[in-house]
Design a protein around this motif. Structure first.
Motif, PDB file in Angstrom:
ATOM      1  N   UNK A 244       0.813  -1.209   0.000  1.00  0.00           N
ATOM      2  CA  UNK A 244       0.000   0.000   0.000  1.00  0.00           C
ATOM      3  C   UNK A 244       0.851   1.264   0.000  1.00  0.00           C
ATOM      4  N   UNK A 245       2.049   1.178   0.573  1.00  0.00           N
ATOM      5  CA  UNK A 245       2.882   2.384   0.588  1.00  0.00           C
ATOM      6  C   UNK A 245       3.304   2.760  -0.842  1.00  0.00           C
TER       7      UNK A 245
ATOM      8  N   UNK B  82       0.208   4.175  -2.536  1.00  0.00           N
ATOM      9  CA  UNK B  82      -0.068   5.534  -2.072  1.00  0.00           C
ATOM     10  C   UNK B  82       0.825   6.544  -2.789  1.00  0.00           C
ATOM     11  N   UNK B  83       2.044   6.111  -3.055  1.00  0.00           N
ATOM     12  CA  UNK B  83       2.998   7.035  -3.680  1.00  0.00           C
ATOM     13  C   UNK B  83       2.608   7.436  -5.089  1.00  0.00           C
TER      14      UNK B  83
ATOM     15  N   UNK C 209       4.909  -1.279   9.218  1.00  0.00           N
ATOM     16  CA  UNK C 209       4.429  -0.116   9.984  1.00  0.00           C
ATOM     17  C   UNK C 209       4.740  -0.288  11.467  1.00  0.00           C
TER      18      UNK C 209
ATOM     19  N   UNK D 254       2.371   4.996  15.629  1.00  0.00           N
ATOM     20  CA  UNK D 254       2.555   5.267  14.201  1.00  0.00           C
ATOM     21  C   UNK D 254       1.689   4.332  13.371  1.00  0.00           C
TER      22      UNK D 254
ATOM     23  N   UNK E 163      -0.998   5.738  10.963  1.00  0.00           N
ATOM     24  CA  UNK E 163      -0.857   5.485   9.530  1.00  0.00           C
ATOM     25  C   UNK E 163      -2.155   4.926   8.968  1.00  0.00           C
TER      26      UNK E 163
ATOM     27  N   UNK F 154      -4.802   7.483   8.804  1.00  0.00           N
ATOM     28  CA  UNK F 154      -4.575   8.409   7.693  1.00  0.00           C
ATOM     29  C   UNK F 154      -4.977   7.799   6.355  1.00  0.00           C
ATOM     30  N   UNK F 155      -4.605   6.526   6.177  1.00  0.00           N
ATOM     31  CA  UNK F 155      -4.959   5.843   4.927  1.00  0.00           C
ATOM     32  C   UNK F 155      -6.478   5.848   4.753  1.00  0.00           C
TER      33      UNK F 155
ATOM     34  N   UNK G 104      -7.988   9.388   4.112  1.00  0.00           N
ATOM     35  CA  UNK G 104      -7.708   9.951   2.789  1.00  0.00           C
ATOM     36  C   UNK G 104      -8.575   9.335   1.702  1.00  0.00           C
TER      37      UNK G 104
END
Lengths: 163, 411
Positions: free
Chosen positions: B21-22, B25-26, B54, B61, B65, B68-69, B72
């Motif tokens: 997912x990171x 997301x980018x 994570x 965190x 995180x 936040x995911x 968004x």
């Protein structure tokens, strides 16, 4: 038992974008949902595929043949073949992916998409832009603002432009 | 030229699903066109590796995180996967909230995996949420507020290490369109009653006996796989007759797997010596069989010919012992099975060890299969050439009821 395979094998012609013709056994193309429906419903013997380059079609036919020979005992060999299959320049990989999507060969589509995903994985934004020739149309202010939105756990990646 | 951005939407969705997912997301900072593709991507997959990564940061965190995911995200969420199997789970309070959040976003395919972790008590609103089509739960505590609840759209249910909390009445789950059901290593299943008239695939790996009577009426069942994983002490007669009634009564059954403990459970004395002959759709029979156990061996030899239309038979043999005298005596005396298996074309013996009981077992199958095409024997280990010679010599001698039968002796 269904006996559709008795008698001589049915032959089918696929016509690539540059009008090159490929003659193959009908049973091979049944892995493609699109061609399967065409063959089953319309009973055609020649299918034009003008949007697919011959070079791409050659690759896909090669895959269909290998896949048809897949048995439990040559699984390893097939896996290696798959690995090599997507080990091509990006341009070619994207051509194959789009064609496979069009032809609806589901297993191979998944595999091609994974190969594309692997070229994005673990790379910085700049590296991905460079590899895929994506031009950023953000202003520097926008870009730094959007970067702030990315959670901190996402930070700390390799900056790797190889591939 | 930028080909990736021009790809059809379904390919881009597919690609986004196949990376952590990171990385997905980018993509939202690649270019204007990509800005909201990830935010609107309907699948949020927080898989094992992502969550572990994570959680190498302070736990806060990890929490932030994921918050936040989710915050968004724009639009509907179709699939949500939360795999905490490699996270040290402290009392994370947000999990309930995340589940509530994805429910408000209309999630249909939900996976919650807490294996290797503290069991997670499911929030009760999950029992009232009716949009789910796929639900996968691992290591959760299950305690609905009402005894009866329903998932009208659920097609696939996968339950592993679920504890159904003791309740005075049995829990009734109504799942009218459920097609695939897996129950593995669950506790408290005796109070579970799943009403699923459309069920076609049932896979049960149980640490103790599961009452199968609720599946009696699932006339669409095509695949049934049952494993007990341990010996049932003092099996009750009615449980055995329920199981046999269940197996023999399924009109659409195509594939059946029973593990060794089920065979033992069914084969313990006194077992019904006269089993019926069924002419249903069953084509593929798979058994795992301890050849040192007389009850199992004799039950299996009565059981296998029951399925008149079976085409393939696969047997995982183990525990065969050249000194199990009772088994050897039994197999040597038995000249024929109760009846031939007229439609059987393929037999596969797996984990073959070359022992006397195995050979006698194969001999009986050769004699009972007038239409056999292929007998495959897969060795469990490397034999010496001397052993090989002896075994193949023996195998080739056995009379075959089928003139077409070929013997494959495989590594």
């Amino acid at each position: 038992m269904a006996s559709s395979t008795t008698g001589e094998k049915k032959i089918l012609t696929l016509k690539g974008g540059d009008n090159e013709e490929f003659i193959l056994e009908e049973s091979l193309v049944l892995q493609s949902e699109l061609l399967k429906n065409m063959v089953k419903e319309e009973r055609v013997s020649s299918i034009p595929l003008p949007s697919i380059k011959s070079k791409t079609l050659v690759k896909i036919i090669e895959y269909l043949k290998k896949h048809a020979e897949l048995t439990p005992s040559n699984k390893e060999e097939f896996k290696n073949f798959e690995k090599e299959f997507v080990n091509v320049v990006l341009e070619e990989l994207l051509d194959i992916t789009v064609a496979v999507n069009y032809l609806k060969i589901n297993g191979l589509l998944e595999f091609c998409c994974q190969a594309v995903a692997d070229r994005i994985k673990d790379k910085s934004v700049e590296a991905v832009r460079k590899i895929f020739r994506i031009e950023s149309d953000f202003t520097p202010e926008e870009e730094s603002e959007f970067r702030k939105e990315t959670p901190e756990a996402f930070e700390g990646d390799l900056d790797d432009t190889t591939n | 030229e930028d080909r990736l951005s021009e790809m059809p939407g379904n390919i881009i969705d597919h690609i986004l699903d196949l990376m952590p997912i990171k990385d997905a997301a980018k993509t939202s900072i690649l270019a204007r066109k990509w800005r909201y593709i990830w935010c609107m991507h309907p699948n949020i997959l927080l898989d094992k590796l992502t969550c572990r990564k994570f959680s190498t940061n302070p736990l806060l965190v990890l929490d932030n995180t994921i918050n936040q995911i989710l915050l968004q995200h724009i639009g509907n969420i179709i699939k949500f996967v939360l795999d905490f199997s490699q996270v040290d789970l402290l009392p994370l309070t947000n999990i309930d909230m995340w589940i509530r959040y994805v429910i408000t976003k209309g999630v249909r395919d939900l996976t919650l995996d807490f294996s290797n972790n503290n069991p997670y008590k499911l929030p009760t609103y999950i029992y009232y949420y009716q949009n789910l089509t796929d639900l996968t739960l691992n290591n959760c505590l299950f305690k609905p507020l009402d005894f009866i609840f329903s998932y009208p759209n659920l097609k696939t249910l996968y339950l592993k290490q679920i504890t159904f909390m003791a309740t005075p009445k049995s829990i009734v789950l109504k799942a009218p369109v459920l097609a695939n059901l897996t129950i593995m290593y669950c506790w408290g299943t005796e109070s579970l009653n799943i009403v699923s008239p459309q069920l076609s695939y049932l896979f049960v790996v149980e640490s103790h006996y599961l009452d199968l009577s609720c599946f009696m009426k699932c006339s669409n069942l095509a695949v049934v796989s049952l494993s007990l994983c341990k010996v049932v002490e003092n099996p009750r007669q009615y449980e055995r007759s329920t199981l046999l009634k269940f197996i023999f009564g399924l009109p659409m059954l195509e594939k059946l797997y029973l593990d060794t403990f089920y065979l033992k459970f069914l084969g313990e004395d006194p077992f019904p010596r006269s089993l019926p002959v069924v002419r249903n759709c069953l084509r593929h029979v798979m058994l795992s069989l301890a050849l040192s156990n007389l009850a199992q061996v004799s039950f299996a030899l009565h059981f296998i010919p029951c399925f008149h239309n079976s085409k393939t038979l696969q047997i995982w043999v183990f525990d065969s012992d050249n000194h199990a005298d009772d088994v050897l005596n039994y197999l040597e005396k038995l000249k024929n099975l109760d009846r031939p298996i007229p439609n059987l074309e393929q037999v596969v013996i797996r984990c073959f060890n070359g022992s006397k009981p195995e050979l006698l077992f194969i001999k009986l199958l050769f004699a009972a299969t007038p239409n056999l095409i292929r007998m495959s024997i897969e060795r469990d280990r490397i034999f010496t050439s001397n052993e090989d010679r002896k075994i193949t010599g023996e195998l080739m001698r056995y009379p075959r009821a089928s003139s077409k039968a070929e013997l494959f002796y495989l590594p």
